[in-house]
Motif scaffolding. Structure first.
Motif, mmCIF file in Angstrom:
data_model
loop_
_atom_site.group_PDB
_atom_site.id
_atom_site.type_symbol
_atom_site.label_atom_id
_atom_site.label_comp_id
_atom_site.label_asym_id
_atom_site.label_seq_id
_atom_site.Cartn_x
_atom_site.Cartn_y
_atom_site.Cartn_z
ATOM 1 N N THR A 37 0.849 -1.195 0.000
ATOM 2 C CA THR A 37 0.000 0.000 0.000
ATOM 3 C C THR A 37 0.877 1.235 0.000
ATOM 4 O OG1 THR A 37 -0.089 0.148 2.411
ATOM 5 C CG2 THR A 37 -1.812 -1.163 1.318
ATOM 6 N N LEU A 39 0.203 5.852 0.258
ATOM 7 C CA LEU A 39 -0.724 6.967 0.317
ATOM 8 C C LEU A 39 -0.669 7.738 -0.988
ATOM 9 C CD1 LEU A 39 0.042 8.304 3.902
ATOM 10 C CD2 LEU A 39 -1.878 6.870 3.182
ATOM 11 N N ARG A 40 -1.790 8.208 -1.390
ATOM 12 C CA ARG A 40 -1.786 9.035 -2.583
ATOM 13 C C ARG A 40 -1.125 10.381 -2.269
ATOM 14 N NH1 ARG A 40 -8.086 10.808 -3.681
ATOM 15 N NH2 ARG A 40 -8.474 11.949 -1.732
ATOM 16 N N ALA A 91 -8.690 5.979 -4.264
ATOM 17 C CA ALA A 91 -8.236 4.876 -3.432
ATOM 18 C C ALA A 91 -8.688 3.556 -4.029
ATOM 19 C CB ALA A 91 -8.776 5.046 -2.019
ATOM 20 N N ARG A 113 -3.911 4.095 -0.831
ATOM 21 C CA ARG A 113 -4.676 4.451 0.377
ATOM 22 C C ARG A 113 -4.869 5.961 0.455
ATOM 23 N NH1 ARG A 113 -2.568 4.111 4.939
ATOM 24 N NH2 ARG A 113 -0.392 3.636 4.396
ATOM 25 N N ARG A 115 -5.050 9.510 2.586
ATOM 26 C CA ARG A 115 -4.214 10.048 3.667
ATOM 27 C C ARG A 115 -5.113 10.489 4.821
ATOM 28 N NH1 ARG A 115 -1.818 14.486 -0.144
ATOM 29 N NH2 ARG A 115 -4.009 14.369 -0.711
ATOM 30 N N SER A 116 -5.705 9.564 5.482
ATOM 31 C CA SER A 116 -6.656 9.881 6.556
ATOM 32 C C SER A 116 -5.940 10.608 7.693
ATOM 33 C CB SER A 116 -7.287 8.600 7.093
ATOM 34 O OG SER A 116 -8.013 7.956 6.074
ATOM 35 N N ASN A 141 -1.194 14.039 8.529
ATOM 36 C CA ASN A 141 -2.208 14.222 7.490
ATOM 37 C C ASN A 141 -3.342 15.132 7.951
ATOM 38 O OD1 ASN A 141 -0.800 12.342 5.826
ATOM 39 N ND2 ASN A 141 -1.804 10.670 6.953
ATOM 40 N N ASP A 193 -9.268 13.398 2.457
ATOM 41 C CA ASP A 193 -8.921 11.982 2.516
ATOM 42 C C ASP A 193 -9.590 11.225 3.658
ATOM 43 O OD1 ASP A 193 -7.329 12.636 0.422
ATOM 44 O OD2 ASP A 193 -5.557 11.576 1.168
#
Length: 841
Positions: A37, A39-40, A91, A113, A115-116, A141, A193
């Motif tokens: 995985t 993060l974008r 995502a 994923r 970026r929560s 994030n 996100d």
């Protein structure tokens, strides 16, 4: 032979059929993807591991927005890809594929994923309601460039982003209104996100008081009072802990978080002393105090400062805090000098014709107290302007008449015997017949003018001769205090005899000669000491100055040595007991040095208390004032009397109202049995009598019956039982003595009173940590456990129940060996182990 050929054939078949294919012949396979995985909005190197991956014709992903670069040095078993994932990438799974001449391998194990946001730390984590805070959220994030971070907070709270956010830090302005429910509350962070809910705890904002301004309120008045402190905005109900019909408290505007404005009205009959205010807000209770005081009346002066005997005077009093009505009198009481005041404060003093001259004390008796001011009864002495005729030639005779004022009943006489001049009484007061012999020497003859109230000097001149005779230009009367030495200064001309010799000075009083000593002399001034005997009658007197060239005289008056009190230290007394008072003033002892009589009395002279004079001098007295338990507080005066007269000064006796500073413990559960310790001052009635103790609910009656176990002036022990059904809420312990009322606040809570029944183990070794189990009842929610003495501390361990609390007890290596008392605080109050002790070994 046949058998050998068969073996060779079998080996050939095996080796030809089992030989591996080359890399260029096998289809590619992807066994793993790492990492799986990313993060974008970033770049990641992803390793594909498998077989026949190289040489390849093409490596790609199914997402066109994701950039892909094959990093150098790929092998058949491993290819590393650099993926650039834009912020706009959605995502989900990404399909990666490797194409060779012999096939295509695909894998969707890699995921993009979001970026929560994640909040790892909130500073501060606890917020008291009714305030505004600068809050820091730390994490990851939390914000992206060019994108908005939204904040959401539980109502009625409000939140606002402050400054420029970063991905790791958000600064917020959080407003927590007073009606925000207490407990955990969430602050939501929302980005493109994802979302994250951070938690803060909203705490109650119990009120506290830092100051009361003004701290005193005069009885009989009204004052705007301000209670300052914190968290006071909800203080809508402010009351006296002990209701008082003479003191009322009312709001004077809306309270703010920092202040509560009040208006306090105190009736004139209110008992002086402290009052306890109780402020209630939705979050708790706070107390404050102010003191009711008596506005002390003051007499700053009086005009005129005296009255002539045989006359009446209307006085103008300069006062403070003494509005009419009031009464006035002269003390010590003298039937010949009477003072009175009407309802409007008009003061009149009347002095009889035979009233003794000298100082008096005018006493103002006011409902607020007593004040004194000196006042004098004056002689109506004559003022002599001269005689007519003023000259008589040798051989002449005539009736001469004295001229001036205040000459009623005046008699005339020569002050120096002179055979050349004779003077006999005339046909009327103030008239004398004078015969001058033909051989009379020229010069001035001093003529004594006597009235019932004083003396004056006139001068009769026989003309002729030189001008070297003494002349006194200062004709004001001198006071000759009987039983004392009085210094008199005379000024004039030719006051030394020829040859620069001092003159002869004599004094003549109502009953004859008075001893005189010349202290100093010049041609223009004389200083003499006159030792007037104690038994000398009060009345007119004369000082006669003689030289060989002539004589001159000045009028004087013999007066009594009436005592005058100037100051008292201390200026107030507190009952009971023997109070030592230093009195300063003048003529405080009798003419023979005898100590005066000193009493403490009411302003009307009643209920005198005899005082003991330990030391006595003319200017100072050391006095012991015995104050009994029954001596009533209020206005009193100290009277100092000698055979010559008396003087008075205000000396109020103060009450000692009780005051409770602390109550311990501050809470009690239901059911409960607690012994309160009240500490303060003046908690006993005069004479050491125990106070009356009562318990009420705040603003209402209560069925709780206190039991006073022990009492002293500084501490009371009061046992209170709270049976089942006792309503929770604030209660008041009321302490009443003969001098006033005090109060202390405690809280009844809806929780059982804790008890300590056992300690297991009940001992600990120095330098070690011991796990101790406290057993009892009502222990759930215990917040603190303490041990008496130094060197033993306790931490609460997990696993507490209503019947036991585990502790980690640390005994310092230097702790003193021996027993230690255990005290435990729980929601229902505080429990003390009593005889159950923890022993340090």
């Amino acid at each position: 032979m046949r058998r050998a050929a068969a073996v060779l054939l079998l080996l050939a078949v095996v080796f030809r059929g089992g030989a591996p294919a080359t890399a260029g012949e096998d289809p590619p396979k992807i066994r793993s993807v790492a990492p799986a995985t990313a993060l974008r909005g970033g770049t990641v190197d992803v390793a594909l591991e498998g077989t026949a991956l190289f040489p390849h014709d093409e490596v790609k992903c199914n997402r066109g927005e994701i950039g892909l670069v094959v990093l150098p040095l790929p092998t058949a078993n491993r290819i590393v890809l650099r993926l650039t994932i834009p912020e706009t990438a959605s995502a989900g799974p990404v399909e990666l594929s490797v194409k060779t001449k012999f096939g295509v391998a695909k894998s969707d194990r890699f995921q993009v994923r979001l970026r929560s946001p994640v909040v790892s730390k909130v500073v501060p984590a606890s917020l008291v309601r009714g305030a505004e805070y600068d809050l820091r959220l730390e994490g990851s994030n939390l914000a992206f460039v060019g994108q908005e971070t939204r904040l959401v907070v539980d109502a009625p709270m409000a939140v606002k982003l402050v400054g420029k956010p970063t991905d790791k830090l958000l600064t917020l302005k959080v407003t927590v209104p007073p009606d925000t429910p207490a407990g955990p509350r969430s602050i939501g962070v929302e980005t493109t996100d994802g979302k994250f809910a951070a938690s803060v705890t909203v705490l109650l904002a119990p009120p506290s008081v830092t100051a009361v301004t003004p701290a005193t309120v005069l009885r009989g008045g009204e004052v705007d009072l301000t209670v300052a402190g914190k968290n006071l905005a909800g203080a809508s109900n402010v009351m006296l802990a002990v209701p008082d019909d003479a003191v009322s408290v009312a709001p004077r505007g809306a309270p703010t978080p920092a202040a509560v404005p009040l208006r306090v009205t105190v009736k004139p009959g209110a008992t002086p002393g402290p009052r306890l205010l109780v402020l209630r807000t939705p979050d708790g209770i706070a107390t404050a105090s102010f003191t009711v005081t008596t506005p002390e009346p003051r007499l700053l002066g009086v005009k005129p400062s005296g009255v002539a005997r045989g006359a009446e005077a209307t006085l103008e009093l300069a006062t403070e805090a003494a509005p009419p009505p009031f009464s006035v009198r002269v003390l010590p009481e003298d039937p010949l000098v009477v003072a009175s005041a009407d309802a409007n404060g008009k003061v009149v003093v009347r002095a009889a014709k035979d009233a003794g001259p000298g100082p008096r004390t005018l006493v103002l008796d006011h409902p607020f107290g007593v004040a004194t001011v000196p006042f004098a009864v004056n002689l109506r002495g004559p003022s002599v302007a001269g005689i007519s005729p003023a000259e008589l030639k040798p051989g002449a005779e005539a009736d001469v008449v004295v001229e001036g004022t205040g000459l009623e009943g005046a008699t005339l006489g020569l002050l120096v015997d002179d055979p050349g001049v004779t003077l006999t009484p005339g046909p009327a007061p103030g008239v004398a017949h004078v015969r001058v012999a033909a051989d009379a020497k020229p010069g001035a003859r001093p003529v004594a003018v006597r009235t019932a109230d004083g003396a004056g000097v006139a001068t009769l001149v026989v003309p002729g001769g030189g001008g070297n005779a003494p002349t006194l230009t200062a004709s004001s009367s001198a006071r000759l205090v009987r039983g004392r030495a009085s210094e008199v200064t005379l000024s004039g001309l030719n006051l030394r005899a020829s040859g620069d010799q001092p003159p002869t000075v004599t004094a003549v009083g109502p009953s004859g000669a008075i001893p005189v000593t010349v202290v100093a002399s010049t041609a223009s001034a004389l200083k003499v000491r006159v030792d007037t005997p104690a038994g000398t009658p009060v009345g007119p007197a004369f000082l006669v100055v003689r030289t060989p060239e002539g004589a001159a005289a000045a009028a004087a008056t013999v007066v009594t040595a009436r005592p005058t009190v100037a100051t008292l230290a201390p200026a107030r007394l507190v009952r009971p007991g023997d109070a030592k008072v230093v009195v300063t003033g003048a003529d405080l002892v009798g003419a023979d040095g005898a100590a005066p009589t000193v009493v403490l009395a009411h302003p009307d002279g009643s209920a005198p208390i005899a005082c003991r004079v330990e030391k006595a001098a003319a200017d100072r007295l050391d006095v012991v004032v015995p104050l009994a338990d029954a001596t009533g507080p209020g206005a009193w005066v100290l009277l100092v009397s000698t055979a010559e007269g008396g003087s008075a000064a205000a000396l109020p006796v103060d009450a000692s109202p009780p005051w409770v500073e602390t109550i311990d413990p501050p809470t009690v559960g239901v059911p409960g049995n607690v012994t309160f310790t009240l500490r303060g001052r003046a908690l006993l009635s005069p004479g050491g009598k125990a106070p009356a103790v009562q318990v009420t609910r705040l603003g209402a009656a209560a069925a709780l019956k206190p039991d006073l176990l022990a009492s002293s002036a500084e501490e009371l022990s009061v046992r209170v039982v709270t049976p089942m059904g006792t309503p929770p809420g604030p209660h008041v312990v009321i302490v009443r003595t003969a001098d006033g009322v005090a109060a202390a606040l405690f809280e009844v809570v809806a929780a059982p009173m804790p008890t300590i029944d056992a300690l297991e183990p009940a001992e600990g070794t120095r330098g070690q940590v011991t796990t101790v189990l406290v057993k009892g009842t009502g222990l759930l929610g215990t917040t603190a456990v303490t041990f008496s003495g130094a060197g033993v501390t306790a931490e609460l361990a997990p696993g507490a129940t209503a019947t036991q609390v585990p502790l980690r007890v640390r005994v310092d290596a230097k702790a003193e060996p021996g027993p230690r008392t255990v005290a435990l605080t729980a929601p229902g109050g505080r429990a003390i182990g009593g005889k159950l002790v923890f022993v340090v070994k």
